[in-house]
Every structure is written in structure tokens, then in C-alpha cells.
Motif scaffolding. Structure first.
Motif, PDB file in Angstrom:
ATOM      1  N   ASP B 108       5.381  11.666 -18.937  1.00  0.00           N
ATOM      2  CA  ASP B 108       5.088  10.262 -19.181  1.00  0.00           C
ATOM      3  C   ASP B 108       6.370   9.274 -19.351  1.00  0.00           C
ATOM      4  OD1 ASP B 108       2.478  10.785 -19.073  1.00  0.00           O
ATOM      5  OD2 ASP B 108       2.166  10.737 -21.120  1.00  0.00           O
ATOM      6  N   HIS B 109       7.284   9.664 -20.030  1.00  0.00           N
ATOM      7  CA  HIS B 109       8.473   9.205 -20.204  1.00  0.00           C
ATOM      8  C   HIS B 109       9.455   8.996 -18.929  1.00  0.00           C
ATOM      9  CE1 HIS B 109       8.588   8.941 -24.380  1.00  0.00           C
ATOM     10  NE2 HIS B 109       8.858  10.378 -24.650  1.00  0.00           N
ATOM     11  N   LEU B 110       9.321  10.193 -18.110  1.00  0.00           N
ATOM     12  CA  LEU B 110       9.884  10.113 -16.642  1.00  0.00           C
ATOM     13  C   LEU B 110       9.290   8.918 -15.799  1.00  0.00           C
ATOM     14  CD1 LEU B 110      12.358  11.157 -15.276  1.00  0.00           C
ATOM     15  CD2 LEU B 110      11.099  12.999 -14.617  1.00  0.00           C
ATOM     16  N   ARG B 135      13.309   6.268  -8.350  1.00  0.00           N
ATOM     17  CA  ARG B 135      12.351   5.788  -9.343  1.00  0.00           C
ATOM     18  C   ARG B 135      10.894   5.584  -8.871  1.00  0.00           C
ATOM     19  NH1 ARG B 135      15.947   1.888 -12.705  1.00  0.00           N
ATOM     20  NH2 ARG B 135      15.243   0.348 -10.985  1.00  0.00           N
ATOM     21  N   GLN B 136      10.832   4.924  -8.005  1.00  0.00           N
ATOM     22  CA  GLN B 136       9.536   4.745  -7.255  1.00  0.00           C
ATOM     23  C   GLN B 136       8.619   6.205  -6.825  1.00  0.00           C
ATOM     24  OE1 GLN B 136      10.361   1.874  -3.991  1.00  0.00           O
ATOM     25  NE2 GLN B 136      10.516   0.205  -5.564  1.00  0.00           N
ATOM     26  N   ALA B 137       9.454   6.598  -6.358  1.00  0.00           N
ATOM     27  CA  ALA B 137       8.862   8.084  -6.107  1.00  0.00           C
ATOM     28  C   ALA B 137       8.441   8.945  -7.102  1.00  0.00           C
ATOM     29  CB  ALA B 137       9.854   8.746  -5.154  1.00  0.00           C
ATOM     30  N   ILE B 138       9.497   8.973  -8.146  1.00  0.00           N
ATOM     31  CA  ILE B 138       9.017   9.661  -9.384  1.00  0.00           C
ATOM     32  C   ILE B 138       7.756   9.306 -10.008  1.00  0.00           C
ATOM     33  CG2 ILE B 138       9.803  10.192 -11.795  1.00  0.00           C
ATOM     34  CD1 ILE B 138      12.569  10.668 -10.646  1.00  0.00           C
ATOM     35  N   GLU B 139       7.810   7.927 -10.129  1.00  0.00           N
ATOM     36  CA  GLU B 139       6.567   7.189 -10.513  1.00  0.00           C
ATOM     37  C   GLU B 139       5.220   7.256  -9.738  1.00  0.00           C
ATOM     38  OE1 GLU B 139       7.330   2.961 -11.251  1.00  0.00           O
ATOM     39  OE2 GLU B 139       5.095   2.631 -11.914  1.00  0.00           O
ATOM     40  N   GLN B 140       5.366   7.280  -8.548  1.00  0.00           N
ATOM     41  CA  GLN B 140       4.003   6.868  -7.907  1.00  0.00           C
ATOM     42  C   GLN B 140       3.693   8.181  -7.216  1.00  0.00           C
ATOM     43  OE1 GLN B 140       4.989   3.935  -5.070  1.00  0.00           O
ATOM     44  NE2 GLN B 140       5.626   2.449  -6.532  1.00  0.00           N
TER      45      GLN B 140
END
Lengths: 82, 204
Positions: B108-110, B135-140
Motif C-alpha cells: 500500500d505504501h508503494l 510512479r503511475q505504473a506502480i500505482e495502476q
């Protein structure tokens, strides 16, 4: 703030980016690495060229810090003549 | 006879139990000597640990004897198994109190955009763009478990520990991580950022 305390460092983000650069569709896993890392270490020590399997080991060692740690330790042992 | 002159697979399978016992004892000593060199200087490793690691390694070598293909010296192959045995145990001790909840909280942190600063790789436009896309790729594009495993690895959590906490197999966990890396790489490529670009621009 908690998140700021846990922010990734430059080195950690660099590690992710490096991992992505090295990622390919077909990769060896840690078990396959363990099976062949002895041969890889001996081949490197002898300065001989790497075949396809050993080139795969080299790529895995760049991606996997644990296998790399064990390979470096194995090199130490071989260099000591054991 | 030196260790390199012994026909280890034959000796370790010898029908004569005295010959087999002698080979096992010699191999145990060879492995322990190697571990002593490799783990020299570590404060968390005693001579008793070396003995335990060597004994455990010997059992693993005997268990895998059929897998030795003769492409290296037998002792090199066996030392690799011994090092894997010892390092796996040492890593496990260091991380033994980490829970599944803590690992998943990492995931969740990442996903939190604040985890990666815009200028972590540098302030110029190309580097900031790379970080933004990443960052977008990690999140989505990643699951919580994939993010947790990646962050666990970055924080040097042993892979075996991650596998155990996620309650999966080693091969399934490796595939999960491989899929995650491929998904992130694809997102970078779709944004026009290639591996060569990364290497050239960032000297990584």
C-alpha cells in the motif's frame, strides 16, 4: 510524516529502473541459477566465453541480489583454492 | 587423495557404508571450510553455526545428487548449495518477525505517489518524466502483492521470506515478480522510454 520517512532513496529507485532495463520475457529463476552458478563461477574464473545458459545466469545475477551475494561468496571460496 | 581427485557421486553412493561415511565426512569438512572463508568476519556466525550449516548442506547435496550434471567440479556445485543453505538461514533470522500484514502494508505504501519524489533521480525533464511514468505504473498496473514483493526486495527482505509470507510457491512468487517487472517495463516502453534510453540518459 510516515510516507516521507519511508520514501525510496535514489539508489532504490535506480535499482527498480535497472531491473526493468534488464527484464526480458525469458529469464532463469533462482533454482536454475543455483544449479548452474558453480559452472558460471568456474568459467568466469578461467576467463572462458559464456554459453547461452551461463549468459542467462549472468543476467539473473544482475537482477537478483541474493543469488549475487552467494555467487560473490562462491568466488571467494574458489579463489582461496578450495 | 585431494577433494578434486575423489569421484564424489560414486563415493557418496558407495554400497560400502564405510566408504560412503568417509566421503560424507570429508565433504562435510570441505563445505565447512568453504563456509568459514565465505562468512569470515560476520558477527552473527559462530563455529557452531558453521557446523550446523555444513551438516544441513551435506543433506541437501545428498538429496540432489542426481541433479549434478558434471558441468563444474563437484565441490564447486556442492559449495554453491552450502552457501545457499547458510545465507538463506541467516537472512531468515534477520527478518523472522515480519508479518504478512506488514508486508502488504508495504504494498500500500508503494502505491502512494509521495513514496517516490519527483527529483529522486535528478531534476531535469527526462528524469522527472521517467519517475512520473514509473510512479503511475506502480500505482495502476501492479497488485498490492506485487508492490509488496518489490518493496520487500528493495529493502533486502529475503525472497524465501516473501514467498512464505505470501503463502505461495517459489516459482509462483518469481512469476508474480517477473510479471510485475514486465508490466512496468511495458508502461515505460509505451511512454517511449526504452532500456537503451535509460542506460544512456541515466548511466545506470
Amino acid at each position: 510524516m510516515k510516507t516521507e520517512d519511508q520514501r525510496l532513496s535514489r539508489e532504490q529507485v535506480g535499482s527498480i529502473v535497472t531491473m526493468l532495463r534488464l527484464t526480458t520475457d525469458r529469464e532463469l529463476n533462482c533454482s536454475e541459477c543455483l544449479q548452474h552458478v558453480g559452472e558460471y563461477a568456474e568459467t568466469r574464473l578461467a576467463g572462458k566465453p559464456l554459453d547461452e545458459i551461463l549468459a542467462g545466469i549472468e543476467q539473473h545475477l544482475e537482477l537478483c541480489p541474493e543469488c549475487r551475494e552467494e555467487f560473490l561468496a562462491l568466488q571467494q571460496i574458489l579463489k582461496a583454492g578450495l | 587423495m585431494t577433494p578434486n581427485e575423489i569421484n564424489w557421486p560414486a563415493a557418496l553412493r558407495a554400497a560400502d557404508s564405510a566408504e560412503q561415511s568417509a566421503a560424507m565426512q570429508t565433504l562435510r569438512e570441505v563445505l565447512q571450510n568453504g563456509l568459514r572463508i565465505a562468512l569470515h568476519g560476520r558477527g552473527d556466525v559462530s563455529e557452531a553455526h558453521l557446523e550446523d550449516f555444513a551438516q544441513e548442506s551435506l543433506l541437501r547435496v545428498l538429496d540432489r545428487l542426481d541433479q549434478f550434471a558434471g558441468r563444474s567440479k563437484f565441490t564447486t556445485w556442492a559449495q554453491a548449495i552450502a552457501l545457499n543453505t547458510a545465507f538463506t538461514e541467516l537472512r531468515r533470522k534477520r527478518w523472522h518477525d515480519v508479518s504478512l500484514d506488514a508486508l502488504l502494508a508495504n504494498g500500500d505504501h508503494l502505491a502512494d505517489p509521495a513514496m517516490i519524489a519527483d527529483d529522486v533521480l535528478g531534476a531535469d525533464e527526462d528524469r522527472v518524466r521517467l519517475v512520473t511514468v514509473l510512479r503511475q505504473a506502480i500505482e495502476q498496473d501492479l497488485t498490492t502483492k506485487q508492490r509488496a514483493a518489490i518493496l520487500g526486495e528493495l529493502r533486502e527482505m529475503p525472497f524465501d521470506q516473501i514467498v512464505e509470507l505470501l503463502g505461495t510457491s517459489r516459482s509462483a512468487a518469481y512469476k508474480m515478480l517477473h510479471d510485475a517487472r514486465r508490466a512496468l517495463k511495458q508502461r515505460l516502453q509505451e511512454a517511449g522510454i526504452t532500456g537503451a534510453d535509460i542506460q544512456n540518459a541515466f548511466n545506470l
